[in-house]
Write a protein that holds these residues in place. Sequence first.
Motif, PDB file in Angstrom:
ATOM      1  N   PHE A   1     -18.529 -32.960  33.956  1.00 51.53           N
ATOM      2  CA  PHE A   1     -18.472 -33.830  34.829  1.00 51.53           C
ATOM      3  C   PHE A   1     -17.777 -33.638  35.808  1.00 51.53           C
ATOM      4  N   LEU A   2     -16.390 -33.620  35.034  1.00 47.61           N
ATOM      5  CA  LEU A   2     -14.715 -33.806  36.044  1.00 47.61           C
ATOM      6  C   LEU A   2     -14.743 -32.151  36.095  1.00 47.61           C
ATOM      7  N   ASN A   3     -15.036 -31.862  34.992  1.00 52.72           N
ATOM      8  CA  ASN A   3     -14.975 -29.614  35.526  1.00 52.72           C
ATOM      9  C   ASN A   3     -16.172 -29.851  37.265  1.00 52.72           C
ATOM     10  N   ALA A   4     -16.383 -30.339  36.387  1.00 54.06           N
ATOM     11  CA  ALA A   4     -18.008 -30.160  37.805  1.00 54.06           C
ATOM     12  C   ALA A   4     -17.449 -30.581  38.861  1.00 54.06           C
ATOM     13  N   VAL A   5     -17.014 -32.245  39.394  1.00 54.30           N
ATOM     14  CA  VAL A   5     -15.992 -32.315  40.467  1.00 54.30           C
ATOM     15  C   VAL A   5     -14.832 -31.404  40.568  1.00 54.30           C
ATOM     16  N   THR A   6     -14.416 -31.198  39.922  1.00 54.65           N
ATOM     17  CA  THR A   6     -13.077 -30.590  40.193  1.00 54.65           C
ATOM     18  C   THR A   6     -13.244 -29.345  41.151  1.00 54.65           C
ATOM     19  N   HIS A   7     -14.562 -28.638  40.342  1.00 54.62           N
ATOM     20  CA  HIS A   7     -15.237 -27.358  41.343  1.00 54.62           C
ATOM     21  C   HIS A   7     -15.086 -27.325  42.022  1.00 54.62           C
ATOM     22  N   GLU A   8     -15.732 -28.441  42.302  1.00 51.17           N
ATOM     23  CA  GLU A   8     -16.648 -28.530  43.709  1.00 51.17           C
ATOM     24  C   GLU A   8     -15.990 -29.009  44.830  1.00 51.17           C
ATOM     25  N   LEU A   9     -14.608 -29.823  43.894  1.00 50.91           N
ATOM     26  CA  LEU A   9     -13.413 -29.740  45.753  1.00 50.91           C
ATOM     27  C   LEU A   9     -12.679 -29.149  45.667  1.00 50.91           C
ATOM     28  N   LYS A  10     -12.488 -28.213  44.835  1.00 53.57           N
ATOM     29  CA  LYS A  10     -11.084 -27.161  44.931  1.00 53.57           C
ATOM     30  C   LYS A  10     -11.974 -25.885  45.833  1.00 53.57           C
ATOM     31  N   THR A  11     -12.795 -25.461  44.978  1.00 49.56           N
ATOM     32  CA  THR A  11     -13.929 -23.956  45.865  1.00 49.56           C
ATOM     33  C   THR A  11     -14.023 -24.458  47.526  1.00 49.56           C
ATOM     34  N   PRO A  12     -14.299 -25.121  48.335  1.00 50.68           N
ATOM     35  CA  PRO A  12     -14.755 -25.606  49.400  1.00 50.68           C
ATOM     36  C   PRO A  12     -13.241 -25.492  50.365  1.00 50.68           C
ATOM     37  N   ILE A  13     -12.628 -26.245  49.282  1.00 47.38           N
ATOM     38  CA  ILE A  13     -10.948 -26.437  50.285  1.00 47.38           C
ATOM     39  C   ILE A  13     -10.374 -25.177  49.779  1.00 47.38           C
ATOM     40  N   ALA A  14     -10.382 -23.932  48.649  1.00 43.80           N
ATOM     41  CA  ALA A  14      -9.731 -22.632  48.638  1.00 43.80           C
ATOM     42  C   ALA A  14     -10.177 -21.894  50.225  1.00 43.80           C
ATOM     43  N   SER A  15     -11.873 -21.536  50.260  1.00 43.99           N
ATOM     44  CA  SER A  15     -12.360 -21.055  51.139  1.00 43.99           C
ATOM     45  C   SER A  15     -12.378 -21.398  52.751  1.00 43.99           C
ATOM     46  N   ILE A  16     -11.680 -22.968  52.703  1.00 48.59           N
ATOM     47  CA  ILE A  16     -11.735 -23.129  54.498  1.00 48.59           C
ATOM     48  C   ILE A  16     -10.350 -22.708  54.287  1.00 48.59           C
ATOM     49  N   ARG A  17      -9.317 -22.600  53.504  1.00 49.85           N
ATOM     50  CA  ARG A  17      -8.193 -22.269  54.087  1.00 49.85           C
ATOM     51  C   ARG A  17      -8.117 -21.179  54.322  1.00 49.85           C
ATOM     52  N   LEU A  18      -8.484 -20.218  52.840  1.00 49.26           N
ATOM     53  CA  LEU A  18      -8.499 -18.695  53.505  1.00 49.26           C
ATOM     54  C   LEU A  18      -8.797 -18.873  54.699  1.00 49.26           C
ATOM     55  N   TYR A  19     -10.125 -18.592  55.697  1.00 52.11           N
ATOM     56  CA  TYR A  19     -10.473 -18.800  56.422  1.00 52.11           C
ATOM     57  C   TYR A  19      -9.363 -19.401  57.621  1.00 52.11           C
ATOM     58  N   LEU A  20      -8.542 -20.163  57.398  1.00 46.30           N
ATOM     59  CA  LEU A  20      -7.761 -20.783  58.381  1.00 46.30           C
ATOM     60  C   LEU A  20      -6.568 -20.173  58.563  1.00 46.30           C
ATOM     61  N   GLU A  21      -6.512 -19.530  57.057  1.00 48.00           N
ATOM     62  CA  GLU A  21      -5.102 -18.572  56.981  1.00 48.00           C
ATOM     63  C   GLU A  21      -5.631 -16.797  57.864  1.00 48.00           C
ATOM     64  N   THR A  22      -6.426 -16.932  57.602  1.00 49.82           N
ATOM     65  CA  THR A  22      -6.825 -15.519  58.399  1.00 49.82           C
ATOM     66  C   THR A  22      -6.878 -15.567  59.437  1.00 49.82           C
ATOM     67  N   LEU A  23      -7.737 -16.495  60.146  1.00 52.36           N
ATOM     68  CA  LEU A  23      -7.436 -17.120  61.556  1.00 52.36           C
ATOM     69  C   LEU A  23      -6.135 -17.053  62.151  1.00 52.36           C
ATOM     70  N   GLN A  24      -5.334 -17.613  61.986  1.00 51.98           N
ATOM     71  CA  GLN A  24      -3.843 -18.273  61.595  1.00 51.98           C
ATOM     72  C   GLN A  24      -2.884 -16.534  62.880  1.00 51.98           C
ATOM     73  N   THR A  25      -3.262 -15.736  61.092  1.00 52.82           N
ATOM     74  CA  THR A  25      -2.292 -14.278  60.851  1.00 52.82           C
ATOM     75  C   THR A  25      -3.050 -13.062  61.363  1.00 52.82           C
ATOM     76  N   ARG A  26      -4.524 -12.797  61.859  1.00 54.27           N
ATOM     77  CA  ARG A  26      -5.385 -11.732  62.086  1.00 54.27           C
ATOM     78  C   ARG A  26      -6.012 -12.426  63.175  1.00 54.27           C
ATOM     79  N   GLU A  27      -5.833 -11.215  64.239  1.00 48.45           N
ATOM     80  CA  GLU A  27      -6.426 -11.103  65.492  1.00 48.45           C
ATOM     81  C   GLU A  27      -7.854 -10.731  65.082  1.00 48.45           C
ATOM     82  N   VAL A  28      -8.837 -11.386  65.091  1.00 46.79           N
ATOM     83  CA  VAL A  28     -10.241 -10.905  65.381  1.00 46.79           C
ATOM     84  C   VAL A  28     -11.326 -11.360  65.922  1.00 46.79           C
TER      85      VAL A  28
END
Length: 301
Positions: free
Chosen positions: A76-103
């Motif tokens: 359960f702990l592994n599943a919850v950690t995964h479920e919390l980490k994956t969307p945060i990492a994905s949002i962060r990646l998109y935000l970084e792209t928006l911040q650093t590149r012209e899209v």
Amino acid sequence: MRVVGRQKAIIFFLALGICLVALAVALNVGWILLSLQEAAVLVFGIVFFALIITGLVLNTIFLVREIRRNEQHDAFLNAVTHELKTPIASIRLYLETLQTREVTEDKRREFYKVMLADSDRLLNTVEQVLQASSTRERNRLLNISEIELGKLLRDCIERVNTRYNLDENAISFTNPADEIKISGDKAELQSVFTNLLDNAVKYSGKEVKVLVRLKTGAGRKAEIHIKDNGIGIAPNELKHIFRRFYRVPNLSAQKAKGTGLGLYIVRSIIKKHSGKIFVRSGGEGKGSNFIVQLPKIVNSK
Ligand code: ADP
């Protein structure tokens, strides 16, 4: 690696239990043979022997259960950690792209859509964890109102359709001509049907075909069937799936993300509404049918 370690521990304790039982049997039989004449001592010995054996068996059952529980908590702990980490990492990646590149404007819109879907996923996990602990704490309903079940189900279907971007025919709904009304907590019942529909889609594989049927069942109860053509559930798993943290341990079930809390929450809410939930499945690969029964309001037809 960890699973292998735990399995070794289970095997070790099982072997230990079996050896101890065998040792006790050998001791007792030898002892009986030596003291055949002394009947009183014999009776005393048999009782004592039965007590030792019972103790050993209980001890082994307890150990195996504890190991299984620990295993489920870890998963359960592994599943919850995964479920919390994956969307945060994905949002962060998109935000970084928006911040650093012209899209382009189209890409920007697409990024926002993905980030919104990720934040929904995040919110869903947090809500499930909070709901699972609050259902344990309180057993009564707080916001009771009269609910038209057909409308509630249609809302939930729409929600799941949007969440998974499904086409209109993926989830079909049959509704009786007369309205069916029940008394209950709207938000909690929404969570019940969204969870069941979410599972039906999640465990359907590529081709989603879910049938939702609302009708009046035996004893003038409202009955809701949520039937899918998905991976199905093996007969020996049917009784376990409503347990907290439980996830069916086969590959096709584990492919879908989850925490093992959904059905536990669903059953707790239905119980609070004096209802029942059952599941039927022809076995693995043969789809599942979840049936919910809830008491109707007396004057509804
Ligand atoms: P999860 O977050 O794992 O989906 P649930 O409590 O909702 O947790 O479900 C428990 C388990 O029951 C799931 O892990 C899955 O193995 C099984 N399950 C639930 N719904 C279905 C379904 N519609 N078809 C097949 N298996 C299901």
